[in-house]
Write a protein that holds these residues in place. Structure first.
Motif, PDB file in Angstrom:
ATOM      1  N   SER A   1       0.826  -1.203   0.000  1.00  0.00           N
ATOM      2  CA  SER A   1       0.000   0.000   0.000  1.00  0.00           C
ATOM      3  C   SER A   1       0.865   1.260   0.000  1.00  0.00           C
ATOM      4  O   SER A   1       0.573   2.223  -0.708  1.00  0.00           O
ATOM      5  CB  SER A   1      -0.925  -0.016   1.210  1.00  0.00           C
ATOM      6  OG  SER A   1      -1.651   1.171   1.302  1.00  0.00           O
ATOM      7  N   GLN A   2       1.928   1.260   0.784  1.00  0.00           N
ATOM      8  CA  GLN A   2       2.816   2.422   0.829  1.00  0.00           C
ATOM      9  C   GLN A   2       3.543   2.627  -0.497  1.00  0.00           C
ATOM     10  O   GLN A   2       3.726   3.755  -0.945  1.00  0.00           O
ATOM     11  CB  GLN A   2       3.812   2.279   1.975  1.00  0.00           C
ATOM     12  CG  GLN A   2       3.178   2.473   3.338  1.00  0.00           C
ATOM     13  CD  GLN A   2       4.161   2.222   4.480  1.00  0.00           C
ATOM     14  OE1 GLN A   2       5.205   1.601   4.289  1.00  0.00           O
ATOM     15  NE2 GLN A   2       3.811   2.716   5.659  1.00  0.00           N
TER      16      GLN A   2
ATOM     17  N   GLY B   1       1.110   4.193  -2.851  1.00  0.00           N
ATOM     18  CA  GLY B   1       0.953   5.603  -2.490  1.00  0.00           C
ATOM     19  C   GLY B   1       2.127   6.430  -2.977  1.00  0.00           C
ATOM     20  O   GLY B   1       1.956   7.554  -3.474  1.00  0.00           O
TER      21      GLY B   1
END
Length: 181
Positions: A28-29, A32
Motif C-alpha cells: 500500500s505504501q 501511495g
C-alpha cells in the motif's frame, strides 16, 4: 491437542497474520509513493512542457496564418508583427529543447526550420512589393515569390500538425514509462 502445541500453533498463526499485514502495508505504501511520484511528475515536467508546446504552436500558427494572408504584405505594421514572431518561436524552441522529450524536440526543430523559411519568404515577398514592380520579368518574380511563400506556409502548417501530435503523446506520459524517448 496438548496445551503447549495449541499455544505454539496460536503464536504461529499470529505471526503469519502479522507478516501478512506488514506485506499488505508495504504494498500500500509503495502504491501511495507511486501515485505521489506521478503527481510530482505532472507538476514538475508536464505543466512546463505544456506551456512551451502551447507557445510554439501558437506563435507558429500565427505566422502561418500571416503568411497565408494576402493583405499582410500590403501593410508594413502587420508585416513587422509577422516578422517579430521569430523571437517567441525561438524562445519556445529553446524551452522545448530543455524540457524534451527528444520526440517533441525533433518535431519542434522542424517547426522552427519551417518558421524561419516562412519568415524569409515573407520578407522577400514584402521587399519585392515595396521595391519595384515593373515589367513582365518583375511580375514573374512576384509570382515566384508568392508561390514560395505559399509553399513555405503549407510546410509550416504540416510541421505544426506533426509537432502537435508529438506534444500530445509527450503530455499523455505519466512519468512511469522507461526513459529513452
Amino acid at each position: 491437542m496438548d496445551a503447549g502445541i495449541a499455544a505454539v500453533c496460536g503464536a504461529l498463526a499470529g505471526g503469519v497474520a502479522t507478516i501478512g499485514a506488514a506485506l499488505a502495508t508495504g504494498w500500500s505504501q509503495r502504491e501511495g509513493a507511486r501515485i505521489a511520484a506521478r503527481a510530482q511528475y505532472i507538476n514538475e515536467v508536464r505543466l512546463p512542457r505544456r506551456e512551451a508546446y502551447r507557445g510554439l504552436i501558437s506563435s507558429a500558427t500565427e505566422l502561418a496564418a500571416a503568411a497565408g494572408s494576402e493583405a499582410i504584405v500590403l501593410e508594413s505594421e502587420r508585416m513587422s508583427q509577422a516578422l517579430s514572431l521569430g523571437e517567441p518561436i525561438e524562445k519556445s524552441w529553446l524551452d522545448i529543447s530543455l524540457l524534451g522529450p527528444k520526440r517533441a524536440l525533433v518535431c519542434a526543430s522542424q517547426v522552427r526550420r519551417d518558421a524561419y523559411a516562412t519568415l524569409g519568404a515573407l520578407y522577400r515577398f514584402h521587399h519585392w512589393l515595396e521595391n519595384g514592380q515593373g515589367g513582365a520579368s518583375d511580375e514573374q518574380r512576384g509570382e515566384e515569390l508568392s508561390q514560395r511563400l505559399t509553399d513555405a506556409a503549407v510546410r509550416l502548417d504540416k510541421s505544426i500538425e506533426d509537432f502537435a501530435a508529438a506534444a500530445q503523446i509527450s503530455l499523455e506520459e505519466t512519468g512511469s514509462e522507461k526513459k529513452g524517448s
